[in-house]
Design a protein around this motif. Structure first.
Motif, mmCIF file in Angstrom:
data_model
loop_
_atom_site.group_PDB
_atom_site.id
_atom_site.type_symbol
_atom_site.label_atom_id
_atom_site.label_comp_id
_atom_site.label_asym_id
_atom_site.label_seq_id
_atom_site.Cartn_x
_atom_site.Cartn_y
_atom_site.Cartn_z
ATOM 1 N N SER A 62 0.628 -1.096 0.087
ATOM 2 C CA SER A 62 -0.047 -0.039 0.063
ATOM 3 C C SER A 62 0.935 1.246 -0.005
ATOM 4 O O SER A 62 2.051 1.303 0.334
ATOM 5 C CB SER A 62 -1.089 -0.032 1.432
ATOM 6 O OG SER A 62 -0.281 0.181 2.464
ATOM 7 N N LYS A 119 -2.017 4.939 4.741
ATOM 8 C CA LYS A 119 -3.274 4.516 5.289
ATOM 9 C C LYS A 119 -4.036 5.787 5.629
ATOM 10 O O LYS A 119 -3.347 6.769 6.109
ATOM 11 C CB LYS A 119 -2.998 3.712 6.449
ATOM 12 C CG LYS A 119 -4.497 3.382 7.355
ATOM 13 C CD LYS A 119 -4.017 2.738 8.674
ATOM 14 C CE LYS A 119 -5.534 2.332 9.380
ATOM 15 N NZ LYS A 119 -5.328 1.755 10.700
ATOM 16 N N LEU A 121 -4.714 1.812 2.469
ATOM 17 C CA LEU A 121 -5.573 1.174 3.758
ATOM 18 C C LEU A 121 -6.661 2.176 4.307
ATOM 19 O O LEU A 121 -6.325 3.386 4.418
ATOM 20 C CB LEU A 121 -4.467 0.794 4.633
ATOM 21 C CG LEU A 121 -3.547 -0.506 4.127
ATOM 22 C CD1 LEU A 121 -2.374 -0.631 5.256
ATOM 23 C CD2 LEU A 121 -4.338 -1.591 3.743
ATOM 24 N N THR A 170 -11.859 -4.831 10.225
ATOM 25 C CA THR A 170 -10.343 -4.897 10.132
ATOM 26 C C THR A 170 -9.805 -3.784 8.885
ATOM 27 O O THR A 170 -10.709 -3.010 8.605
ATOM 28 C CB THR A 170 -9.996 -6.021 9.212
ATOM 29 O OG1 THR A 170 -8.709 -6.397 8.875
ATOM 30 C CG2 THR A 170 -10.737 -5.903 7.805
ATOM 31 N N ASP A 171 -8.450 -3.468 8.768
ATOM 32 C CA ASP A 171 -8.009 -2.635 7.823
ATOM 33 C C ASP A 171 -8.096 -3.366 6.402
ATOM 34 O O ASP A 171 -7.710 -4.482 6.229
ATOM 35 C CB ASP A 171 -6.499 -2.266 7.848
ATOM 36 C CG ASP A 171 -6.521 -1.337 9.198
ATOM 37 O OD1 ASP A 171 -7.418 -0.787 9.722
ATOM 38 O OD2 ASP A 171 -5.310 -1.211 9.749
ATOM 39 N N LEU A 172 -8.540 -2.590 5.423
ATOM 40 C CA LEU A 172 -8.659 -3.221 4.024
ATOM 41 C C LEU A 172 -8.064 -2.208 3.134
ATOM 42 O O LEU A 172 -7.876 -0.988 3.276
ATOM 43 C CB LEU A 172 -10.168 -3.203 3.589
ATOM 44 C CG LEU A 172 -10.966 -4.409 4.504
ATOM 45 C CD1 LEU A 172 -12.255 -4.342 4.019
ATOM 46 C CD2 LEU A 172 -10.414 -5.913 3.939
ATOM 47 N N LEU A 173 -7.547 -2.729 1.933
ATOM 48 C CA LEU A 173 -7.153 -2.058 0.755
ATOM 49 C C LEU A 173 -8.056 -1.476 -0.233
ATOM 50 O O LEU A 173 -8.610 -2.312 -0.700
ATOM 51 C CB LEU A 173 -5.847 -2.777 0.277
ATOM 52 C CG LEU A 173 -4.933 -2.061 -0.965
ATOM 53 C CD1 LEU A 173 -4.200 -1.114 -0.133
ATOM 54 C CD2 LEU A 173 -4.303 -3.016 -1.727
ATOM 55 N N ARG A 194 -5.587 -6.499 3.010
ATOM 56 C CA ARG A 194 -4.544 -5.425 2.818
ATOM 57 C C ARG A 194 -3.389 -5.734 2.033
ATOM 58 O O ARG A 194 -2.569 -5.055 1.485
ATOM 59 C CB ARG A 194 -4.031 -5.238 4.061
ATOM 60 C CG ARG A 194 -3.482 -6.144 5.022
ATOM 61 C CD ARG A 194 -3.266 -5.656 6.400
ATOM 62 N NE ARG A 194 -2.171 -4.868 6.366
ATOM 63 C CZ ARG A 194 -2.008 -3.845 7.302
ATOM 64 N NH1 ARG A 194 -2.755 -3.810 8.428
ATOM 65 N NH2 ARG A 194 -0.995 -3.194 7.214
ATOM 66 N N ASP A 195 -3.250 -7.349 1.910
ATOM 67 C CA ASP A 195 -1.969 -7.847 1.298
ATOM 68 C C ASP A 195 -2.467 -8.709 -0.149
ATOM 69 O O ASP A 195 -1.761 -9.266 -0.630
ATOM 70 C CB ASP A 195 -1.241 -8.988 2.148
ATOM 71 C CG ASP A 195 -2.316 -10.033 2.413
ATOM 72 O OD1 ASP A 195 -3.603 -9.936 2.185
ATOM 73 O OD2 ASP A 195 -1.861 -10.928 3.086
ATOM 74 N N SER A 207 0.980 -10.030 4.301
ATOM 75 C CA SER A 207 1.436 -9.191 5.438
ATOM 76 C C SER A 207 1.430 -9.688 6.747
ATOM 77 O O SER A 207 2.029 -9.528 7.855
ATOM 78 C CB SER A 207 1.172 -7.840 5.043
ATOM 79 O OG SER A 207 -0.458 -7.619 5.142
ATOM 80 N N ASP A 248 -4.356 -13.310 9.241
ATOM 81 C CA ASP A 248 -5.684 -12.939 9.114
ATOM 82 C C ASP A 248 -6.289 -13.989 8.432
ATOM 83 O O ASP A 248 -7.507 -13.991 8.057
ATOM 84 C CB ASP A 248 -5.325 -11.804 7.938
ATOM 85 C CG ASP A 248 -5.022 -10.327 8.810
ATOM 86 O OD1 ASP A 248 -5.192 -10.178 10.098
ATOM 87 O OD2 ASP A 248 -4.626 -9.395 8.202
#
Length: 365
Positions: free
Chosen positions: A181, A184, A307, A319-322, A345-346, A353, A357
């Motif tokens: 990424s 964020k 992110l 969660t954190d998303l891309l 995210r990965d 990453s 997850d």
């Protein structure tokens, strides 16, 4: 909170709706708008194919490109015209090479791409690289053969694949080669039943149909290393290697075999296998949300490859998303809205990453 438009550097306001699409999976970025043209007041439509077009979101440029398609329709003295175009990197997709491109080696990835651009007549497109790991320099052994008629971007892509990098373009229409990424956002997207909710609507998809238990990458044969009079199998020579990666959460009989884009050694095959396994695993989940406006509450313009934290208690996503796709739009009925597509995210890295997850709620299929 609105979109504005410039054509050939001049403000143009005679439109009724406008849309810009940016996607990590659909290069280059695209735009479209509808112009309300009054035949009684004007004899000819002022916008032509090839005109430069720039769109801004709240004063910040989000696409820099060219008008490519103009379609019109008459109706009771008015003329509704739809205009479409792409980022200026469209010429890299459409233009082809006349012969194999002679690249001076050894060279860094950025140097290789700049050589391809310059030898193909593109001197005004910059190259930016976003990667947590410095891409390894290329040697003569890494040279990619370009055939007459290959698109310029396909030649660039072959080198990027050797380093597990993806291609996109930025707001200015310059090239971005990335793995991982860009950054964020401070803001969070949420629907949690309180005053901080900013998601108008959301959709979630969990799909394991493209996941496999074993990914095996086979190198192309490097014919310069094969002795035609030898009894040794080509698979025992350089270029006849293969390596595998596993996704243990998938049924064992599901296997995917891939031919590498060019002759590769064992390490390169292994990296390519890991890359493909991670892509397919991560993309088994997707989430999209619609929000008002084009900026976060912190003044950040929504953009791909960033992110963002997501809290959606309805779909159990925490969660954190891309962000991998963005649709900025404005029309008289809905005003300014942004549709944001997101993946794990990965999804655009060569290695997960956060391996843990894979067991989290967001990956439960």
């Amino acid at each position: 909170m609105s979109l504005t438009l410039e054509v050939n550097g001049l403000s143009y306001g005679q439109w009724t709706d406008i849309k810009v699409n940016r996607s990590l999976d659909n290069f280059p970025a695209q735009f479209s708008f509808t112009a309300a043209f009054n035949i009684a007041e004007n004899k000819s439509f002022p916008i032509k194919e090839g005109d430069k077009c720039t769109v801004f979101a709240d004063g910040k440029q989000i696409i820099n490109g060219f008008v490519e398609v103009i379609e019109g329709e008459y109706s009771m003295g008015s003329h509704s015209i739809n205009i479409r175009g792409r980022s200026r990197t469209c010429d890299l997709v459409d233009s082809t090479v006349a012969a194999d491109i002679n690249i001076t080696m050894p060279a860094s990835l950025k140097s290789v791409i700049n050589q391809i651009l310059q030898k193909s007549g593109f001197t005004d497109i910059a190259v930016n690289i976003i990667s947590e790991v410095q891409p390894k320099d290329f040697t003569t052994a890494d040279k990619v053969v370009a055939s007459v008629g290959d698109s310029v971007i396909s030649v660039i892509d072959k080198y990027c694949r050797k380093r597990q990098l993806y291609i996109t373009d930025d707001f200015n229409g310059d090239l971005v080669l990335f793995s991982g990424s860009t950054g964020k956002f401070k803001a969070q997207l949420q629907t949690a039943g309180n005053d901080l909710d900013n998601i108008k609507s959301a959709r979630v998809r969990r799909d394991s149909s493209k996941r496999f238990n074993k990914y095996t990458v086979h190198s192309q044969q490097n014919l310069t290393t094969v002795d035609p009079f030898s009894d040794v199998s080509p698979n025992d020579t350089v270029g006849g290697l293969d390596s595998s990666a596993m996704d243990i959460d998938v049924r064992a009989q599901r296997r995917l075999n891939i031919i590498a884009e060019s002759p590769s050694n064992s390490d390169e095959c292994k990296q390519r296998a890991n890359w493909q396994a991670n892509i397919n695993r991560a993309r088994a989940f997707s989430y999209s949300a619609t929000v008002e406006g084009h900026e976060t509450g912190y003044g950040e313009t929504y953009d791909t490859n960033y992110l963002v934290g997501v809290l959606d208690i309805v779909h159990d996503v925490r969660t954190d998303l891309l962000i991998n796709s963005i649709d900025y739009s404005f029309d008289l009925q809905n005003g300014s809205v942004t549709d944001i597509g997101m993946v794990p995210r990965d999804a655009y890295t060569s290695e997960p990453s956060q391996p843990a997850d894979q067991k989290s709620e967001v990956f439960t299929l």
